[in-house]
Structures are given as structure tokens and as C-alpha cells.
Design a protein around this motif. Structure first.
Motif, PDB file in Angstrom:
ATOM      1  N   MET A 123       0.709  -1.244   0.028  1.00 45.55           N
ATOM      2  CA  MET A 123       0.054   0.046  -0.075  1.00 45.55           C
ATOM      3  C   MET A 123       1.058   1.206   0.125  1.00 45.55           C
ATOM      4  O   MET A 123       0.528   2.344  -0.620  1.00 45.55           O
ATOM      5  CB  MET A 123      -1.067  -0.007   1.318  1.00 45.55           C
ATOM      6  CG  MET A 123      -2.217  -1.111   1.111  1.00 45.55           C
ATOM      7  SD  MET A 123      -3.064  -1.008  -0.480  1.00 45.55           S
ATOM      8  CE  MET A 123      -3.647   0.540  -0.489  1.00 45.55           C
ATOM      9  N   GLN A 124       1.857   1.272   0.683  1.00 47.26           N
ATOM     10  CA  GLN A 124       2.998   2.381   0.454  1.00 47.26           C
ATOM     11  C   GLN A 124       3.543   2.579  -0.757  1.00 47.26           C
ATOM     12  O   GLN A 124       3.506   3.785  -1.404  1.00 47.26           O
ATOM     13  CB  GLN A 124       3.990   2.182   1.660  1.00 47.26           C
ATOM     14  CG  GLN A 124       3.587   1.836   3.166  1.00 47.26           C
ATOM     15  CD  GLN A 124       3.172   3.235   3.652  1.00 47.26           C
ATOM     16  OE1 GLN A 124       2.542   3.746   3.074  1.00 47.26           O
ATOM     17  NE2 GLN A 124       3.556   3.333   4.801  1.00 47.26           N
ATOM     18  N   THR A 125       3.820   1.637  -1.596  1.00 46.99           N
ATOM     19  CA  THR A 125       4.117   1.616  -3.031  1.00 46.99           C
ATOM     20  C   THR A 125       2.898   2.266  -3.850  1.00 46.99           C
ATOM     21  O   THR A 125       3.124   3.061  -4.568  1.00 46.99           O
ATOM     22  CB  THR A 125       4.491   0.402  -3.683  1.00 46.99           C
ATOM     23  OG1 THR A 125       5.086  -0.496  -2.708  1.00 46.99           O
ATOM     24  CG2 THR A 125       5.220   0.459  -5.004  1.00 46.99           C
ATOM     25  N   LEU A 126       1.777   1.811  -3.631  1.00 48.84           N
ATOM     26  CA  LEU A 126       0.573   2.460  -4.133  1.00 48.84           C
ATOM     27  C   LEU A 126       0.392   3.833  -4.040  1.00 48.84           C
ATOM     28  O   LEU A 126       0.097   4.623  -4.968  1.00 48.84           O
ATOM     29  CB  LEU A 126      -0.741   1.455  -3.790  1.00 48.84           C
ATOM     30  CG  LEU A 126      -2.046   2.026  -4.373  1.00 48.84           C
ATOM     31  CD1 LEU A 126      -2.034   2.099  -5.988  1.00 48.84           C
ATOM     32  CD2 LEU A 126      -3.143   1.172  -3.763  1.00 48.84           C
ATOM     33  N   VAL A 127       0.338   4.331  -2.604  1.00 53.17           N
ATOM     34  CA  VAL A 127      -0.043   5.704  -2.418  1.00 53.17           C
ATOM     35  C   VAL A 127       1.098   6.709  -2.962  1.00 53.17           C
ATOM     36  O   VAL A 127       0.965   7.571  -3.346  1.00 53.17           O
ATOM     37  CB  VAL A 127      -0.486   5.717  -0.808  1.00 53.17           C
ATOM     38  CG1 VAL A 127      -1.571   4.852  -0.516  1.00 53.17           C
ATOM     39  CG2 VAL A 127       0.918   5.286   0.047  1.00 53.17           C
ATOM     40  N   ILE A 128       2.333   5.915  -2.934  1.00 47.97           N
ATOM     41  CA  ILE A 128       3.428   6.933  -3.412  1.00 47.97           C
ATOM     42  C   ILE A 128       3.224   7.080  -4.931  1.00 47.97           C
ATOM     43  O   ILE A 128       3.504   8.264  -5.339  1.00 47.97           O
ATOM     44  CB  ILE A 128       4.877   6.283  -3.220  1.00 47.97           C
ATOM     45  CG1 ILE A 128       5.031   6.533  -1.607  1.00 47.97           C
ATOM     46  CG2 ILE A 128       6.035   6.880  -3.781  1.00 47.97           C
ATOM     47  CD1 ILE A 128       6.466   5.607  -1.081  1.00 47.97           C
ATOM     48  N   ALA A 129       2.999   5.964  -5.769  1.00 48.68           N
ATOM     49  CA  ALA A 129       2.787   6.038  -6.932  1.00 48.68           C
ATOM     50  C   ALA A 129       1.587   7.022  -7.290  1.00 48.68           C
ATOM     51  O   ALA A 129       1.655   7.843  -8.211  1.00 48.68           O
ATOM     52  CB  ALA A 129       2.537   5.013  -7.493  1.00 48.68           C
ATOM     53  N   HIS A 130       0.545   6.942  -6.317  1.00 52.38           N
ATOM     54  CA  HIS A 130      -0.678   7.803  -6.436  1.00 52.38           C
ATOM     55  C   HIS A 130      -0.501   9.447  -6.325  1.00 52.38           C
ATOM     56  O   HIS A 130      -0.906   9.987  -7.244  1.00 52.38           O
ATOM     57  CB  HIS A 130      -1.937   7.130  -5.832  1.00 52.38           C
ATOM     58  CG  HIS A 130      -3.070   7.866  -5.969  1.00 52.38           C
ATOM     59  ND1 HIS A 130      -3.960   7.225  -6.760  1.00 52.38           N
ATOM     60  CD2 HIS A 130      -4.032   8.651  -5.188  1.00 52.38           C
ATOM     61  CE1 HIS A 130      -5.219   7.856  -6.510  1.00 52.38           C
ATOM     62  NE2 HIS A 130      -5.041   8.840  -5.610  1.00 52.38           N
ATOM     63  N   ALA A 131      -0.196   9.294  -5.213  1.00 56.69           N
ATOM     64  CA  ALA A 131      -0.096  10.732  -4.521  1.00 56.69           C
ATOM     65  C   ALA A 131       1.288  11.571  -4.947  1.00 56.69           C
ATOM     66  O   ALA A 131       1.392  12.617  -5.622  1.00 56.69           O
ATOM     67  CB  ALA A 131      -0.236  10.851  -3.016  1.00 56.69           C
ATOM     68  N   ALA A 132       2.447  10.716  -4.713  1.00 58.13           N
ATOM     69  CA  ALA A 132       3.664  11.817  -5.100  1.00 58.13           C
ATOM     70  C   ALA A 132       3.904  11.666  -6.414  1.00 58.13           C
ATOM     71  O   ALA A 132       5.047  12.595  -6.572  1.00 58.13           O
ATOM     72  CB  ALA A 132       4.947  10.806  -4.286  1.00 58.13           C
ATOM     73  N   PHE A 133       3.458  11.134  -7.291  1.00 54.74           N
ATOM     74  CA  PHE A 133       3.820  11.316  -8.611  1.00 54.74           C
ATOM     75  C   PHE A 133       2.567  11.637  -9.528  1.00 54.74           C
ATOM     76  O   PHE A 133       2.611  12.420 -10.257  1.00 54.74           O
ATOM     77  CB  PHE A 133       4.625   9.742  -9.290  1.00 54.74           C
ATOM     78  CG  PHE A 133       5.827   9.857  -8.657  1.00 54.74           C
ATOM     79  CD1 PHE A 133       6.916  10.455  -9.207  1.00 54.74           C
ATOM     80  CD2 PHE A 133       6.010   9.005  -7.756  1.00 54.74           C
ATOM     81  CE1 PHE A 133       7.953  10.371  -8.524  1.00 54.74           C
ATOM     82  CE2 PHE A 133       7.287   8.914  -7.178  1.00 54.74           C
ATOM     83  CZ  PHE A 133       8.093   9.427  -7.376  1.00 54.74           C
ATOM     84  N   GLY A 134       1.189  11.152  -9.167  1.00 56.67           N
ATOM     85  CA  GLY A 134       0.194  11.045 -10.141  1.00 56.67           C
ATOM     86  C   GLY A 134      -0.424  12.605  -9.596  1.00 56.67           C
ATOM     87  O   GLY A 134      -0.279  13.422 -10.305  1.00 56.67           O
ATOM     88  N   HIS A 135      -0.804  12.634  -8.472  1.00 56.72           N
ATOM     89  CA  HIS A 135      -1.495  14.103  -7.883  1.00 56.72           C
ATOM     90  C   HIS A 135      -0.451  15.230  -8.196  1.00 56.72           C
ATOM     91  O   HIS A 135      -0.817  16.198  -8.400  1.00 56.72           O
ATOM     92  CB  HIS A 135      -1.739  13.882  -6.473  1.00 56.72           C
ATOM     93  CG  HIS A 135      -3.264  13.153  -6.207  1.00 56.72           C
ATOM     94  ND1 HIS A 135      -4.242  13.368  -7.044  1.00 56.72           N
ATOM     95  CD2 HIS A 135      -3.405  12.206  -5.487  1.00 56.72           C
ATOM     96  CE1 HIS A 135      -5.301  12.709  -6.531  1.00 56.72           C
ATOM     97  NE2 HIS A 135      -4.857  11.930  -5.814  1.00 56.72           N
ATOM     98  N   ASN A 136       0.801  14.812  -7.774  1.00 58.40           N
ATOM     99  CA  ASN A 136       1.995  15.816  -7.852  1.00 58.40           C
ATOM    100  C   ASN A 136       2.112  16.262  -9.234  1.00 58.40           C
ATOM    101  O   ASN A 136       2.047  17.586  -9.509  1.00 58.40           O
ATOM    102  CB  ASN A 136       3.276  15.034  -7.257  1.00 58.40           C
ATOM    103  CG  ASN A 136       4.279  16.188  -7.366  1.00 58.40           C
ATOM    104  OD1 ASN A 136       4.219  17.217  -7.485  1.00 58.40           O
ATOM    105  ND2 ASN A 136       5.341  15.650  -6.537  1.00 58.40           N
ATOM    106  N   HIS A 137       2.015  15.679 -10.343  1.00 56.77           N
ATOM    107  CA  HIS A 137       2.252  16.017 -11.583  1.00 56.77           C
ATOM    108  C   HIS A 137       0.883  16.624 -11.871  1.00 56.77           C
ATOM    109  O   HIS A 137       1.045  17.992 -12.463  1.00 56.77           O
ATOM    110  CB  HIS A 137       2.095  14.868 -12.651  1.00 56.77           C
ATOM    111  CG  HIS A 137       2.127  15.247 -14.118  1.00 56.77           C
ATOM    112  ND1 HIS A 137       3.101  15.423 -14.818  1.00 56.77           N
ATOM    113  CD2 HIS A 137       0.956  15.107 -14.968  1.00 56.77           C
ATOM    114  CE1 HIS A 137       2.821  15.904 -15.980  1.00 56.77           C
ATOM    115  NE2 HIS A 137       1.248  15.671 -16.043  1.00 56.77           N
TER     116      HIS A 137
END
Length: 525
Positions: A123-137
Motif C-alpha cells: 500500500m505504501q508503494t501504491l500511495v506513493i505512485a498515486h500521490a507523490a507522482f500522479g497528484h503531484n504531476h
């Protein structure tokens, strides 16, 4: 139902690694660093994303509840409503009536992502991909966020706001500050500029424009105009009213801005509090207009990144199955007759549209080529998606890119509920004309200009009784809920300091459908 979890056909060849990033559910901070670096290696080279520097913070369940209460901001002033929300969320969480978000992401530079310490490594991998890169972009590149928000300065401003309100409480008393905040929060939804305002030019620009005006005047000057006789008594009777409205910038849609600048009885510290609340409301305004796109972008990005990590062997099959289970739950869209139906799931709609756009660019049908000639068959899905994420908001994105195939897959239909007719009417069927009607109607559900009440300050007699006059444009004769409007109008009257009247006006004819009035309470000052 939404589209299936088929992997995209266009992807760089996966390079297998010797061992996965993690095994099992446990993780430490070194694991988080490896996960972040692995996601970054996919987000940049393969997806072409660009993002603010990431700041990932691990928080507890109680801290997540606290973030819920303070609308997700890491620094915020105190208000009794935040404590009420915290108590409500905590009671629901302790009783098992609600779950907590896996993450909260802040639109700032650096971009702050709060992740739950209870999350598994997957889940940490999922939320980092989701938030730190998806939302961030999305935060960094979408035009609304670039136009309305200051990612570099928001944290410093919130720190100033928190300190300023604390100092006001010490100097003027907790009750006095609370009264201003209560009134400002009640008007928060009417405290935004919906369109860009004219920017104040700098001195050099103003001097250049003055020279251009003089040169233009010299070119068109003709001395014969001076010899024409002047008419006497031709001044319009409403000239004074026009000058007054021009000075007060009326009509004015941003009520908090108007009060901050023109309320005659407010003190400087009260005006500054209105400004703080107004700027916070403006900061969140783009998020209200991009819920589907923002979540769709983040969900599509985490899906692509997690698939790439799985193909390269950086996450195990067990971790991939755990991801799929969570991902499927997130994008689940119950049917309209399902007991769990609560409207359209923005994750489901957004992700389905992103996948459909990728399909149109890579494997278009004849129908796709007819409806989307500019993108059908181009073969570069990420280029099209990045352009969408940068230049659209929910309403325009749906209006432009919702395809007939997706309307059929999602089983969308348009029902008209006319109060003057005894039965519901199905307005559109699945043909060319019906698709266009359905797409317009669906897009309108995400248009804040249609959903939010259109209320403006239209006039005030500063030389007379100083009564403030507002108009609500009652589209389709839909008026405000009178009790709620009366309570909010009371807060407005308190801030203005004199009587306030709100007129419900039909835009087409100008007919006044009703009036709501409120008088200022003397205890406010």
C-alpha cells in the motif's frame, strides 16, 4: 461497469531485477526510499511526468483524523468546527463505521504526501505512485492550479495565518475572533474569484502604456471637434450610480473580497482574517473543478507504475494481487439501483476515461475516428493524456473526451425530472444525437458555475441607509433554501454592519421571485 484491468499495449520493455523491493508487509524508511526511487524511474522515463520535489511523511491514524478535520493542511489556524469534525470522524472510525484514507497529498512545493503508518509495504508503494507522482504531476501542470495557487508560498502563508489569528485571540479575545471566523466560513463558498482578475501592471509597463496612449491621441487629434457646440443638461441621471459602482467594482461575485475592501465598520485585523479565509478558499477552488481529472490522473499513473514494477519483478505476485484488490475497490462504480450507490465515483469515471483515451490513441475504431479525429490512432497515449491533464477541467474534459463506447460501457442515460410533468422522461438514447445530449448533461454535473449559486453584490447606498443589495440569479426559477440562506445572510449582515437584502431574480426576465433580509447584530462590533 467500468473497463477491465487490461494492461496498456504500449510500454517500454521491462528489465528484470534480481530481487523485489520488499517481501511481506513490513517496511522501514529505507524501504520507502527504494519504493520512491523505483516509482520515479517509471514516472519520468516511461510516463513523461514532471512533479514538485516530494516530501513523504508517515503519520498515525489519529494524525490522519486531525488532517481530516483541518481540511488536510499541515499548518492551520484553530477553529471550533475543526474539533467538531475530528470528534465525528474519530467516533465513526473507532466504531468501524468508516475507514481512513491511505494518504493525503498537499499541493505545495515541495509536495507533501502523508501516508499511514498502518499501510502495508504494497500500500505504501501504491500511495506513493498515486500521490507523490500522479497528484503531484497534476498539481504542478494543470492550468487551474498554475493560475490560482502558489505552491511555493502556501506553507509560509498558512504559518503566517496561524500566527496572526493566534495573536488576534490574545489581543482582542477568543470570542471576537471566533465571530469573524464563523461569519467568514459561512461565506467561504462565495469568497472566490471565478475568473482571472486584471493584474496590476508594474511601473515600466504603466509608463509604456501611457506613452502609447499619448501617441495614439496625437494621431487621431482633430481641432475641429473643439468647435462643436456643447449640449447643456445631457448628463444621465444614473451617472452617479455608475461612478459609485465603478469605484466599488460592482457587481462583485467575490463577497468576501468586497467586504474586505468596502465594509465600513470592520477593523484592520478583521479585514485581514477575511483575507486569510478568502485566500484559503481560492486555494481549494481548482480542486473542486478537477476532482474527476485529478483522481483519474493519479489512479491511471499508479496503475501504470504498479504494472511496470510487477513486470520488472520489483514487486511480487502476492503484492500485485494485493494492489489489484485495493485498486478494484477504489474504482468500483455501483449501479444506480445498487443499495451502495451514492452517485458517480470520481475515481471510476476518471480512470475509465483515461484508459479509454489510451485505447482511442492506440486501437481506435471507426466510431472513434469519427468522434475524435485529432487523437485517434496517434499511438502516443501519454502525450494526449498529459495534454488533457494540463489544459482541461472536469466539465470541459468530459464534454470533449467522453466517448460513445464509454457511455455504453458505463450504461449512462439521461433522465429529466420536470416538476411540471407527472412522470420522469428519458431524454437521450444511444444514438449520435443522444450521445451528444448525454455528454452535455453529464458534463454539466461537474460545472461549478452551474452547481454553485450565482450571487453578486449589485449595489449599496453609501450616502443613505448603507443597505447592501445582492442578487441571486435563480436559474430555472430554482431559489435558495430559505432557512439556510437566512442564516448565511445574517453572517453577511454582521460583517457589513448594516441591513442586507438578497433578491431572487430570474435571469431571463429580471422578475424578482422573492427577498430575504437580515440586520446586523450590534454585539458583533
Amino acid at each position: 461497469m467500468v473497463t477491465s484491468l487490461s494492461r496498456s499495449t504500449v510500454r517500454a520493455p521491462a528489465v528484470k531485477v534480481d530481487k523485489p523491493l520488499f517481501t511481506g508487509n513490513d517496511w522501514d524508511f529505507d524501504t520507502i526510499r527504494r519504493i520512491h526511487d523505483a516509482c520515479e524511474a517509471v514516472a519520468g522515463p516511461q510516463l513523461g511526468l514532471s512533479w514538485y520535489p516530494n516530501q513523504i511523511e508517515i503519520i498515525t491514524a489519529e494524525q490522519m483524523l486531525d488532517a481530516y478535520a483541518s481540511i488536510g493542511m499541515p499548518l492551520f489556524y484553530k477553529h471550533w468546527s475543526f474539533g467538531k469534525h475530528f470528534a465525528q470522524h474519530e467516533a465513526g472510525y473507532r466504531r468501524g463505521l468508516m475507514g481512513l484514507a491511505y494518504e493525503i497529498v498537499i499541493n505545495s512545493d515541495p509536495c507533501i504526501s502523508y501516508v499511514m503508518e498502518e499501510n502495508t509495504a504494497t500500500m505504501q508503494t501504491l500511495v506513493i505512485a498515486h500521490a507523490a507522482f500522479g497528484h503531484n504531476h497534476f498539481f504542478k501542470n494543470n492550468y487551474l492550479f498554475r493560475q490560482w495557487t502558489d505552491a511555493e508560498g502556501i506553507l509560509d502563508y498558512l504559518d503566517f495565518a496561524k500566527g496572526f489569528i493566534s495573536r488576534c485571540e490574545e489581543r482582542y479575545g477568543h470570542q471576537a475572533v471566533e465571530q469573524v471566523l464563523d461569519a467568514a466560513h459561512a461565506l467561504m463558498s462565495q469568497g472566490v474569484h471565478r475568473y482571472p482578475r486584471k493584474k496590476r501592471p508594474d511601473l515600466a509597463s504603466e509608463q509604456r502604456r501611457e506613452r502609447e496612449r499619448i501617441e495614439h491621441g496625437e494621431q487621431i487629434y482633430n481641432d475641429l471637434w473643439r468647435t462643436l457646440p456643447q449640449k447643456i443638461g445631457t448628463a444621465r441621471p444614473d451617472a452617479a450610480a455608475e461612478r459609485r459602482k465603478a469605484l466599488l467594482e460592482l457587481p462583485q461575485e467575490n463577497i468576501l473580497y468586497f467586504l474586505e475592501k468596502a465594509a465600513p465598520r470592520l477593523r484592520p485585523w478583521q479585514r485581514e482574517i477575511l483575507r486569510i479565509v478568502r485566500l484559503v478558499a481560492q486555494y481549494f477552488y481548482p480542486q473542486r473543478q478537477t476532482k474527476v481529472m485529478n483522481e483519474g490522473c493519479a489512479t491511471y499513473c499508479h496503475y501504470r507504475i504498479m504494472n511496470a514494477l510487477s513486470e520488472s519483478g520489483q514487486i511480487t505476485e502476492a503484492a500485485y494481487l494485493e494492489f489489484l484488490q485495493s485498486h478494484t475497490n477504489v474504482i468500483r462504480q455501483p449501479n444506480y439501483d445498487d443499495r451502495s450507490y451514492g452517485g458517480h465515483n470520481p475515481y471510476a469515471i476518471g480512470f475509465a476515461m483515461m484508459q479509454d483515451i489510451a485505447r482511442i490513441t492506440e486501437q481506435p475504431t471507426e466510431e472513434d475516428r469519427e468522434w475524435f479525429p485529432d487523437i485517434a490512432g496517434t499511438g502516443d497515449a501519454m502525450a494526449v493524456l498529459r495534454d488533457c491533464w494540463e489544459n482541461y477541467r472536469d466539465e470541459s474534459f468530459i464534454q470533449q473526451f467522453l466517448s460513445p463506447k464509454l457511455m455504453r460501457d458505463l450504461r449512462l442515460f439521461h433522465v429529466v425530472d420536470d416538476p411540471e410533468e407527472p412522470e420522469l422522461r428519458v431524454e437521450a438514447i444511444h444514438d449520435e444525437r443522444g450521445y451528444r445530449k448525454l455528454r452535455r448533461a453529464f458534463a454539466r454535473q461537474y460545472d461549478v458555475a452551474w452547481l454553485d449559486p450565482d450571487i453578486e453584490v449589485v449595489d449599496v447606498d453609501l450616502e443613505g441607509d448603507r443597505r447592501l443589495i445582492l442578487h441571486h440569479k435563480a436559474i430555472n426559477k430554482i431559489t435558495l433554501q430559505k432557512d439556510d440562506a437566512k442564516r448565511v445572510l445574517q453572517h453577511l449582515a454582521d460583517l457589513w454592519g448594516y441591513d442586507v437584502v438578497l433578491k431572487e431574480v430570474e435571469p431571463a426576465t429580471g422578475t424578482v421571485l422573492g427577498e430575504i433580509t437580515a440586520s446586523a447584530r450590534p454585539i458583533f462590533f
